[in-house]
Write an enzyme that holds these catalytic residues in place. Structure first.
Site, PDB file in Angstrom:
ATOM      1  N   HIS A 139      -5.765   3.094  -4.108  1.00  0.00           N
ATOM      2  CA  HIS A 139      -6.017   3.260  -2.601  1.00  0.00           C
ATOM      3  C   HIS A 139      -6.341   4.876  -2.456  1.00  0.00           C
ATOM      4  O   HIS A 139      -5.795   5.354  -1.381  1.00  0.00           O
ATOM      5  CB  HIS A 139      -4.503   2.894  -2.088  1.00  0.00           C
ATOM      6  CG  HIS A 139      -4.375   2.821  -0.540  1.00  0.00           C
ATOM      7  ND1 HIS A 139      -5.509   2.045   0.148  1.00  0.00           N
ATOM      8  CD2 HIS A 139      -3.583   3.174   0.556  1.00  0.00           C
ATOM      9  CE1 HIS A 139      -5.023   2.229   1.381  1.00  0.00           C
ATOM     10  NE2 HIS A 139      -4.133   2.675   1.560  1.00  0.00           N
ATOM     11  N   HIS A 176      -5.800   9.521   0.399  1.00  0.00           N
ATOM     12  CA  HIS A 176      -5.626   8.657   1.772  1.00  0.00           C
ATOM     13  C   HIS A 176      -6.237   9.365   2.761  1.00  0.00           C
ATOM     14  O   HIS A 176      -5.913   9.144   3.929  1.00  0.00           O
ATOM     15  CB  HIS A 176      -4.033   8.329   2.170  1.00  0.00           C
ATOM     16  CG  HIS A 176      -3.817   7.079   2.863  1.00  0.00           C
ATOM     17  ND1 HIS A 176      -4.230   7.155   4.095  1.00  0.00           N
ATOM     18  CD2 HIS A 176      -3.524   5.979   2.626  1.00  0.00           C
ATOM     19  CE1 HIS A 176      -3.868   5.797   4.780  1.00  0.00           C
ATOM     20  NE2 HIS A 176      -3.464   5.061   3.737  1.00  0.00           N
ATOM     21  N   HIS A 220       3.801  -1.997   3.259  1.00  0.00           N
ATOM     22  CA  HIS A 220       3.881  -0.688   2.619  1.00  0.00           C
ATOM     23  C   HIS A 220       5.106  -0.649   2.060  1.00  0.00           C
ATOM     24  O   HIS A 220       6.352  -0.667   2.768  1.00  0.00           O
ATOM     25  CB  HIS A 220       3.715   0.067   3.807  1.00  0.00           C
ATOM     26  CG  HIS A 220       2.222   0.253   4.370  1.00  0.00           C
ATOM     27  ND1 HIS A 220       1.880  -0.538   5.324  1.00  0.00           N
ATOM     28  CD2 HIS A 220       1.023   0.972   3.982  1.00  0.00           C
ATOM     29  CE1 HIS A 220       0.554  -0.602   5.587  1.00  0.00           C
ATOM     30  NE2 HIS A 220       0.178   0.339   5.037  1.00  0.00           N
ATOM     31  N   ASP A 279       0.973  -1.105  -0.080  1.00  0.00           N
ATOM     32  CA  ASP A 279      -0.119  -0.146   0.023  1.00  0.00           C
ATOM     33  C   ASP A 279       0.916   1.232  -0.012  1.00  0.00           C
ATOM     34  O   ASP A 279       2.026   1.268   0.369  1.00  0.00           O
ATOM     35  CB  ASP A 279      -0.802   0.141   1.346  1.00  0.00           C
ATOM     36  CG  ASP A 279      -2.229  -0.799   1.032  1.00  0.00           C
ATOM     37  OD1 ASP A 279      -2.281  -1.719   0.225  1.00  0.00           O
ATOM     38  OD2 ASP A 279      -2.953  -0.620   2.023  1.00  0.00           O
ATOM     39  N   ASP A 280       0.025   2.294  -0.576  1.00  0.00           N
ATOM     40  CA  ASP A 280       0.521   3.610  -0.234  1.00  0.00           C
ATOM     41  C   ASP A 280       1.723   4.186  -1.345  1.00  0.00           C
ATOM     42  O   ASP A 280       1.998   5.489  -1.188  1.00  0.00           O
ATOM     43  CB  ASP A 280       1.251   3.962   1.123  1.00  0.00           C
ATOM     44  CG  ASP A 280       0.112   4.004   2.145  1.00  0.00           C
ATOM     45  OD1 ASP A 280      -1.152   3.624   1.804  1.00  0.00           O
ATOM     46  OD2 ASP A 280       0.322   4.184   3.434  1.00  0.00           O
TER      47      ASP A 280
END
Length: 277
Positions: free
Chosen positions: A116, A120, A218, A65-66
């Site tokens: 995503h 965020h 991540h 993620d991210d």
């Protein structure tokens, strides 16, 4: 949806063409490719939902993620390539827009792309229209960075909510787009101030207990970047098998949570909201 399937097939074809020369039995590799049906949407990941992907014991789906994160995601990709492993990257739109060449590299090397959101935010408690706009902007930004252009619908039908904080209304809207919502079965807790060695021991212990599942990591975290090569080696030593997920035809197929299941993420989110109020 057919475009998604064709794109995934093209990426896998490119991977399979290169794999025999590059991947030997000493590497972890990919044991199988799992087409995930997306017609009608759906949700998977036992940390949040009472069902997950239909995986076999010992199978692991790696997700990041991210990102993309310059200086970090490149090292993650290099570590995955060294072990001939494919993962799924749930990208933040603003990060993809800021590093389009890196975002495109993720797909070019045969990994699966997911979304995503754009910025965020925590969407539970946010106005529906505002949350939907952030998700849509994320679709657009990632598609432009990865594929060179964006259309009215996302090119890839996989999405993960920031902090897993979904809402029934957003879930229904994503289902209308044939988008599957991903939670996770296990996480490395790499948002905590832990050392790479501590993170490695933690996620391995969790996987040994659960016998595999969808793993959340991540690619923005230096500690994850540092521990990833050894993590992949340990997965090989412990006979775990990597499954790559790609968009597939038909509806989502899942397996139910074990008896006594509860949503760990909902419990955490509710506790955080109580503290804020």
């Amino acid at each position: 949806m057919m475009k998604c399937v064709l794109l995934a097939a093209a990426l896998l074809c490119a991977f399979s063409t290169a794999a025999p020369a590059a991947c030997g039995p000493e590497t972890l590799g990919v044991s199988r490719v799992l087409p995930v049906g997306t017609v009608g949407g759906g949700e998977v990941g036992l940390k949040t939902y009472p069902q997950t992907l239909a995986l076999q014991p010992g199978e692991v789906v790696l997700t990041f993620d991210d990102g993309p994160s310059p200086g970090h995601t490149e090292k993650v990709l290099d570590a995955l390539a060294a072990q001939c492993v494919k993962a799924t990257f749930f990208m933040i739109g603003s990060n993809a827009a800021g590093a389009p060449a890196l975002a495109a590299r993720v797909a070019r090397e045969g990994h699966t792309i997911g979304y995503h959101s754009m910025t965020h935010p925590t969407m539970r408690g946010m106005a529906f229209e505002r949350a939907r706009a952030d998700i849509e902007n994320g679709f657009q930004a990632v598609d432009k960075a990865v594929f060179g252009k964006a259309g009215e619908r996302p090119r890839q039908p996989f999405f993960r909510f920031p902090g897993f904080a979904d809402t029934p209304q957003l879930d229904a809207w994503l289902a209308s787009l044939d988008v599957v919502i991903f939670g996770a079965d296990q996480w490395a807790s790499d948002w905590e101030p832990e050392s790479p060695d501590t993170e490695l021991k933690l996620i391995l212990a969790r996987l040994e207990k659960s016998k595999g599942g969808i793993v959340l990591l991540h690619d923005i975290q230096p500690r994850t970047v540092a521990m990833l090569p050894q993590f992949l080696q340990e997965l090989k030593k412990r006979s775990f098998r990597i499954v790559q997920i790609v968009p597939g035809p038909g509806p989502l197929e899942t397996q139910p949570a074990p008896p006594g299941w509860t949503s760990e993420t909902n419990r955490i989110i509710d506790k955080q909201r109580t503290r804020q109020h």
